[in-house]
Write a protein that holds these residues in place. Structure first.
Motif, short mmCIF file in Angstrom:
data_model
loop_
_atom_site.label_atom_id
_atom_site.label_comp_id
_atom_site.label_asym_id
_atom_site.label_seq_id
_atom_site.Cartn_x
_atom_site.Cartn_y
_atom_site.Cartn_z
N MET A 242 0.83 -1.20 0.00
CA MET A 242 0.00 0.00 0.00
C MET A 242 0.87 1.26 0.00
O MET A 242 0.60 2.21 -0.75
CB MET A 242 -0.94 0.00 1.22
N SER A 243 1.91 1.26 0.83
CA SER A 243 2.78 2.44 0.88
C SER A 243 3.59 2.59 -0.40
O SER A 243 3.78 3.72 -0.89
CB SER A 243 3.70 2.35 2.10
N GLN A 244 4.04 1.47 -0.97
CA GLN A 244 4.78 1.54 -2.23
C GLN A 244 3.90 2.05 -3.36
O GLN A 244 4.35 2.82 -4.21
CB GLN A 244 5.34 0.17 -2.57
N VAL B 253 -13.66 4.80 9.01
CA VAL B 253 -13.15 6.09 8.52
C VAL B 253 -11.71 5.93 8.02
O VAL B 253 -11.32 6.47 6.99
CB VAL B 253 -13.23 7.15 9.63
N GLY B 254 -10.91 5.14 8.74
CA GLY B 254 -9.52 4.92 8.34
C GLY B 254 -9.42 4.26 6.98
O GLY B 254 -8.55 4.63 6.17
N HIS B 255 -10.28 3.30 6.70
CA HIS B 255 -10.27 2.64 5.39
C HIS B 255 -10.61 3.62 4.27
O HIS B 255 -10.07 3.53 3.15
CB HIS B 255 -11.27 1.48 5.37
N VAL B 256 -11.48 4.59 4.55
CA VAL B 256 -11.83 5.61 3.55
C VAL B 256 -10.59 6.45 3.22
O VAL B 256 -10.36 6.78 2.05
CB VAL B 256 -12.99 6.49 4.06
N PHE B 257 -9.79 6.78 4.23
CA PHE B 257 -8.56 7.54 3.97
C PHE B 257 -7.61 6.76 3.07
O PHE B 257 -7.03 7.30 2.13
CB PHE B 257 -7.86 7.89 5.29
N PHE B 258 -7.46 5.46 3.34
CA PHE B 258 -6.61 4.63 2.48
C PHE B 258 -7.15 4.59 1.05
O PHE B 258 -6.40 4.60 0.07
CB PHE B 258 -6.52 3.21 3.03
N ALA B 259 -8.47 4.52 0.91
CA ALA B 259 -9.08 4.42 -0.41
C ALA B 259 -8.84 5.69 -1.24
O ALA B 259 -8.57 5.61 -2.44
CB ALA B 259 -10.59 4.17 -0.27
N GLY C 184 -6.42 8.02 -0.89
CA GLY C 184 -5.02 8.30 -1.20
C GLY C 184 -4.68 9.78 -1.16
O GLY C 184 -3.79 10.24 -1.90
N TRP C 185 -5.37 10.55 -0.30
CA TRP C 185 -5.05 11.98 -0.18
C TRP C 185 -3.65 12.18 0.39
O TRP C 185 -3.07 11.25 0.96
CB TRP C 185 -6.07 12.64 0.76
N PRO C 186 -3.08 13.38 0.26
CA PRO C 186 -1.79 13.65 0.90
C PRO C 186 -1.88 13.43 2.41
O PRO C 186 -2.78 13.95 3.07
CB PRO C 186 -1.54 15.14 0.57
N GLY C 187 -0.97 12.65 2.93
CA GLY C 187 -1.00 12.32 4.36
C GLY C 187 -1.97 11.22 4.71
O GLY C 187 -2.12 10.88 5.90
N ALA C 188 -2.66 10.65 3.71
CA ALA C 188 -3.66 9.61 4.00
C ALA C 188 -3.04 8.38 4.63
O ALA C 188 -3.66 7.73 5.48
CB ALA C 188 -4.41 9.23 2.72
N MET C 189 -1.81 8.03 4.21
CA MET C 189 -1.16 6.87 4.79
C MET C 189 -0.93 7.06 6.29
O MET C 189 -1.14 6.12 7.08
CB MET C 189 0.19 6.61 4.10
N HIS C 190 -0.54 8.25 6.69
CA HIS C 190 -0.29 8.50 8.11
C HIS C 190 -1.58 8.48 8.92
O HIS C 190 -1.65 7.85 9.98
CB HIS C 190 0.43 9.85 8.30
N ILE C 191 -2.62 9.16 8.43
CA ILE C 191 -3.90 9.21 9.15
C ILE C 191 -4.57 7.84 9.14
O ILE C 191 -5.09 7.38 10.17
CB ILE C 191 -4.82 10.27 8.53
#
Length: 586
Positions: free
Chosen positions: A382-384, A437-443, A445-452
């Motif tokens: 995911m991070s790659q 909510v966390g899964h939505v951030f991953f989906a 891919g906004w800036p900083g989404a990986m951290h949040i």
């Protein structure tokens, strides 16, 4: 002095601290996100093959029936020794294969090795939890939360030690995962045992838990700061060594509690009254007819009685009981005998399996923790896909948030049941909504989404493993807690099998193939001796948020369904928690 040394050896806080140390290196499965890219590149696996290894890892981490059975037959140190040997053999063999020191095995054999290596965790978890829950029967939430929290933190601890040793190749992390936990467990295995902890209650216990919570928060904050600093700044190796020495110091601080209570407190305070009344005392003065009448009262009382204030509730129940006694004496009613235990009493696994509450917990855990485990297993990819080169930082971060989720989940769920006599599963529903909510951030891919996203998923996933064991012990008793706990952990691999092994890997490979066709990347070289191999030698990679968009949205939906199941469980168990904790508040 001899008596004080003996008191130290038999101190329940010493057992608890030793269990914390074992757990701090026992969660080797959380390092899988760091070692999976090495396995993938050295053995030429694609994402689907790597996901199968991830499922084998999750199965090994969760199939604990053998650990539960052996812990009842063998002394706990024997079960811990078996787990250490499994961990050493499984991951040690994988390291030999990855480094070319042993011949490459088929995928199914690699899955078996990963399963065997990770299955050692179940012995560590079972021995630690069973001994400490028996030693602290009235502090289940904090004890389970702290122990499971340190297991979640082990990924960050092992990664920091790996960074300090400065191995020349990443495969050495697999070697450390094989050898490190085995050495720690063998060194501490004779300490982990029940020591009659319910007879060692002291007024200072509350302060001791507060002290350990403070150490936990300090440890998590320190690791987070160190990881971010090492990621953002080029830190010298000497500074890394200093950071790691401070880490070891923080891990050793809790030993001050058993040392103080054994060597510096007054001997007269060492043993106090039992925390739990003895069974024969509970049964004293209660005839079989009384027990049958009590069971009948539980069946006949209106549902809204348990929601009344404590004094009014006891008054209404006493009136109903008096009427039943009189009616039974006159023969006006025939009092039926209740078969099996009631919720809150000791269940066997077979008795619990026919209860809807157990299956509500199981499927809520399957959907909630299964979706979180999918993120943990695929965090490297995911991070790659979002353009991050250093995957270790996110593995370490989710390990820290997982730790805080477990410690915080145990702490806040204990407040809910102790102060409000409200069902513990309500905190699980909150954790599952946070994960959605966390899964939505991953989906997105906004800036900083990986951290949040890592923060929300780590905290929510970790909270499950502090809340579920404590809730299971409250609803189904402590007598067969090991068997019940190991049954519920099966939800993890069941969720991972579907979510990671089927959904996530299929969508990832499909998107990678689409991108390969768009860029006209050949997947094979026809006519070459390496035909068919080179396609795997350069495994297809997916780039962009689209790689895990659909997977993350599906996981978010599953978390919402899990929260609904948890709320149903809350509704069903309100009366149970009112009976268990309502009286302690009056």
């Amino acid at each position: 002095m001899k008596e004080r040394v003996q008191a130290f050896v038999n101190n329940r806080w010493l057992v608890f601290v030793a269990a914390m140390w074992i757990q701090s290196c026992a969660g080797v499965g959380y390092v899988f996100g760091s070692i999976s890219p090495v396995i993938k590149s050295s053995l030429n696996y694609n994402q689907r093959q790597l996901s199968k290894l991830g499922v084998a890892k999750d199965l090994g981490d969760s199939v604990g029936f053998l650990a539960g059975s052996l812990s009842e037959i063998l002394p706990l140190w024997g079960a811990l020794l078996v787990g250490a040997l499994q961990n050493l053999i499984g991951y040690g063999w994988v390291w030999l294969i990855v480094t070319g020191r042993a011949p490459v095995l088929p995928l199914w054999a690699m899955c078996i090795l990963i399963f065997v290596g990770n299955n050692g965790e179940t012995y560590f978890n079972t021995a630690s939890l069973v001994s400490c829950v028996q030693n602290f029967p009235k502090s289940r939430g904090p004890v389970v939360g702290i122990l499971k929290g340190f297991a979640g933190l082990s990924g960050a601890i092992l990664s920091q030690i790996y960074t300090m040793i400065n191995f020349p190749d990443q495969a050495a992390l697999i070697f450390m995962v094989a050898v490190g936990p085995a050495m720690v467990v063998i060194a501490l295995m004779f300490i982990i045992r029940p020591v009659g902890g319910h007879r060692q209650v002291r007024p200072s216990d509350g302060l001791n838990f507060t002290f350990i919570y403070s150490v936990c928060l300090l440890l998590a904050a320190y690791l987070m700061g160190v990881m971010l600093l090492e990621d953002l700044v080029d830190v010298s190796h000497t500074i890394v060594i200093i950071f790691t020495v401070i880490l070891f110091f923080l891990l050793l601080i809790p030993i001050a509690i058993p040392i103080k209570s054994s060597f510096y407190d007054e001997p007269g305070d060492l043993v106090e009254e039992p925390l739990l009344p003895k069974p024969e005392q509970q049964a004293a003065g209660k005839s079989k007819h009384d027990e049958v009448i009590f069971s009948e009262v539980e069946d006949e009382k209106p549902k809204d009685v348990d929601l009344l204030p404590a004094l009014e509730r006891e008054k209404r129940i006493a009136q109903l009981q008096a009427r039943l006694f009189q009616a039974a004496a006159e023969g006006a009613v025939r009092v039926k005998r209740r078969r099996g235990p009631r919720r809150g009493e000791d269940f066997t696994l077979m008795e619990a399996l026919i209860k809807a509450d157990l299956w509500l917990i199981f499927f809520s855990l399957l959907l909630g923790s299964g979706s979180g485990l999918t993120v943990i297993d695929n965090l490297g990819q995911m991070s790659q896909s979002l353009g991050y080169d250093n995957t270790h930082i996110f593995v370490s971060m989710i390990s820290i948030w997982n730790f805080l989720g477990r410690v915080g989940g145990g702490y806040f769920s204990e407040i809910i049941v102790r102060d409000y006599a409200y069902p513990r599963p309500i905190s699980m529903a909150v954790a599952q909504l946070v994960m959605a909510v966390g899964h939505v951030f991953f989906a997105m891919g906004w800036p900083g989404a990986m951290h949040i996203g890592t923060l929300l998923i780590g905290v929510g996933y970790g909270a499950h493993w502090a809340i579920v064991p404590a809730a299971a012990s409250e609803l189904f008793g402590l007598k067969k807690f090991g068997a019940l706990y190991n049954f519920l952990t099966l939800a993890n691999p069941a969720g991972s099998l579907v979510f990671s092994g089927v959904i996530a890997s299929s969508i990832y490979d499909r998107e990678a193939e689409k991108q390969a066709h768009q860029h006209h990347i050949p997947t094979q070289i026809p006519g070459s001796i390496l035909s068919g191999m080179l396609a795997v030698d350069e495994p297809l990679k997916c780039e962009g948020f689209v790689c895990f968009f659909m997977t993350s949205m599906i996981m978010s939906g599953f978390c919402v369904i899990a929260a609904v199941l948890s709320l149903i469980l809350v509704y069903r168990t309100k009366s149970v928690y009112a009976n268990i904790y309502g009286k302690s508040r009056t």
